[in-house]
Enzyme design. Structure first.
Site, PDB file in Angstrom:
ATOM      1  N   ARG A 163      74.728  30.780 -92.640  1.00  0.00           N
ATOM      2  CA  ARG A 163      73.590  31.645 -92.318  1.00  0.00           C
ATOM      3  C   ARG A 163      72.491  30.854 -91.609  1.00  0.00           C
ATOM      4  NH1 ARG A 163      71.039  35.115 -97.109  1.00  0.00           N
ATOM      5  NH2 ARG A 163      70.182  33.097 -97.681  1.00  0.00           N
ATOM      6  N   LYS A 265      66.847  34.275 -91.500  1.00  0.00           N
ATOM      7  CA  LYS A 265      65.886  33.920 -92.554  1.00  0.00           C
ATOM      8  C   LYS A 265      64.766  33.060 -91.969  1.00  0.00           C
ATOM      9  CE  LYS A 265      66.380  33.198 -97.507  1.00  0.00           C
ATOM     10  NZ  LYS A 265      65.793  34.471 -97.917  1.00  0.00           N
ATOM     11  N   GLU A 301      65.196  46.796 -96.640  1.00  0.00           N
ATOM     12  CA  GLU A 301      65.300  45.931 -97.808  1.00  0.00           C
ATOM     13  C   GLU A 301      63.953  45.800 -98.485  1.00  0.00           C
ATOM     14  OE1 GLU A 301      66.483  42.396 -95.169  1.00  0.00           O
ATOM     15  OE2 GLU A 301      65.362  41.422 -96.773  1.00  0.00           O
TER      16      GLU A 301
HETATM   17  C1  COI Z   1      65.833  33.901-102.097  1.00  0.00           C
HETATM   18  O1  COI Z   1      66.191  34.858-102.783  1.00  0.00           O
HETATM   19  O2  COI Z   1      66.345  32.791-102.237  1.00  0.00           O
HETATM   20  C2  COI Z   1      64.825  34.060-101.070  1.00  0.00           C
HETATM   21  O3  COI Z   1      64.893  33.338-100.127  1.00  0.00           O
HETATM   22  C3  COI Z   1      63.710  35.006-101.223  1.00  0.00           C
HETATM   23  C4  COI Z   1      62.414  34.276-101.377  1.00  0.00           C
HETATM   24  C5  COI Z   1      61.288  35.166-100.994  1.00  0.00           C
HETATM   25  C6  COI Z   1      62.226  33.724-102.756  1.00  0.00           C
END
Ligand code: COI
Length: 419
Positions: A163, A265, A301
């Protein structure tokens, strides 16, 4: 090999607070080894009973460019470090500094080649760094679990590596190979082993970052990139713990737009939701559920996790179409649910279906599986189940976490055993 001598020249400011007390009165650095490495105690059969043992790791300053750099050899398999001295029973999802971080750099147009562990501490960036000025950055999240038998488990780390590579392509950045990523994660986790919570108390959250660290002024990809991993012990993400969360559907602000970066991300996706999230929290909601920006009708989401809607035996979740993050927990839950006999549909899911669902739950690395107790949409509140956590959420939570914690057989081949 010179144990300890590598710390000579390490600036006080580079030493995390929890290590500073180990400096001698003269500032001598020879006693700087954190207790994980100098400690003579280890876990016996019961991993939480301590007994005497020898050193966990060796250090070398050979070829070291940086006095802050460590090379950690693999610990002897029967030698266990003592746990960090923190309140393991009350972990939330907050940052806690640990012992080491991993850093690897490369120039634009080149490939990452060699990274190294360093003492955890602040990093130096040019005020003109690409990440600070133009948000050229990505992050990942994964977890390590400690098993009762002392083994340490990672969950599908290569999926995070894939990813990150996808995101790097979108953000014009070079990225580590899958092998480099997974190796770096392993090294960082092992170096911070004493921060992995005891079984059942939480996990070690692993946060890889990829950023444009080189200086730019005109808008362009940065000339240098840094891949960094730090870790922090964590418990539940939401303050509700495992109890159902309460979401509000946002109808004005959107998390992502077609053709944008919602499907990777990148750090900006998360800054962009803070306004709606803060407003929701101020009204007592746990978080925000976003709709598509074109028709304002289809679910996308939640700020930090994917969403699933249950109706009878059918579990539906928004399809990945560029505006939704391809969650690794999302993907895993789809497979787990299918293996448990559910019909899973990845498609457009309307807000009406959400309001008419039997159960709703969220998935994410940080969140794991979080049941939804209520949804508020245009002032109307719909609640799910009167008795707390829905059966499907419960069943999937238990199947997934048993796998992640090594309590059930890993038929999917998802678990990487570190030791
Ligand atoms: C995760 O779930 O690892 C994320 O990257 C979300 C984050 C906002 C804590």
């Amino acid at each position: 090999m010179e144990s300890g001598a590598i710390f000579a020249g390490l600036h006080q400011n580079l030493i995390p607070n929890h290590h500073r007390h180990q400096l001698g009165p003269s500032g001598s650095t020879t006693k700087l080894l954190p207790s994980v490495f100098s400690g003579k105690r280890h876990f016996s059969n019961n991993p939480f009973k301590l007994s005497n043992q020898s050193l966990f790791a060796c250090f070398s300053n050979n070829n070291s460019k940086n006095a802050n750099t460590l090379q950690v050899t693999s610990p002897a398999s029967d030698v266990k470090p003592e746990l960090a001295d923190i309140d393991w029973d009350n972990l939330g999802f907050g940052f806690m500094p640990t012992d080491y971080m991993y850093i690897m750099k490369c120039s634009q147009g080149e490939n990452f080649s060699k990274g190294e562990l360093q003492r955890f501490g602040n990093i130096e960036l040019s005020p003109s760094a690409g990440i600070l000025n133009y948000g050229q950055g990505l992050f990942e999240g994964l977890k390590a679990y400690r098993k009762y038998d002392g083994n340490i488990l990672l969950f599908r780390p290569e999926e995070n590596a894939f990813r990150l590579r996808m995101g790097a392509e979108r953000m014009c950045m070079p990225s580590p190979t899958v092998e480099q990523f997974v190796e770096a994660v392993k090294e960082t986790v092992l170096a911070n082993e004493r921060w992995i919570p005891p079984p059942g108390k939480g996990s070690l959250y692993i946060r890889p970052l990829l950023m444009g660290s080189g200086a730019v002024l005109g808008l362009a990809p940065a000339p240098e990139y840094t891949f960094l991993i730090y870790v922090s012990p964590v418990g539940n993400y939401f303050k509700e713990g495992l109890a159902p969360i309460h979401l509000i559907v946002e109808t004005e602000m959107h998390r992502a737009t077609p053709g944008g970066t919602g499907g990777v991300k990148t750090i900006g996706n998360y800054a962009a939701v803070l306004k709606a999230q803060s407003a929701a929290k101020a009204k007592g909601f746990s978080d925000v559920l976003y709709l598509d920006s074109a028709q304002k009708r289809y679910l996308e989401e939640v700020s930090s996790c994917n969403v699933f809607v249950v109706k009878g035996n059918v579990i539906s979740t928004p399809a990945i179409k560029g505006t939704i993050l391809p969650g690794i927990t999302r993907k895993s839950i789809i497979d787990v649910a299918i293996s448990q006999g559910y019909q899973v549909e990845e498609r457009l899911v309307t807000v009406e279906e959400l309001l008419d669902a039997d159960e709703v739950f969220c998935t994410g690395t940080a969140v794991v599986i979080s049941p939804v107790g209520s949804i508020t949409y245009l002032g109307k509140r719909v609640t799910y189940g009167s008795t707390g956590v829905g059966l499907v959420s419960q069943q999937l939570y238990s199947a997934l976490t048993s796998l992640q914690m090594g309590l059930t057989e890993d038929k999917m081949d998802w678990i990487v055993v570190l030791k």
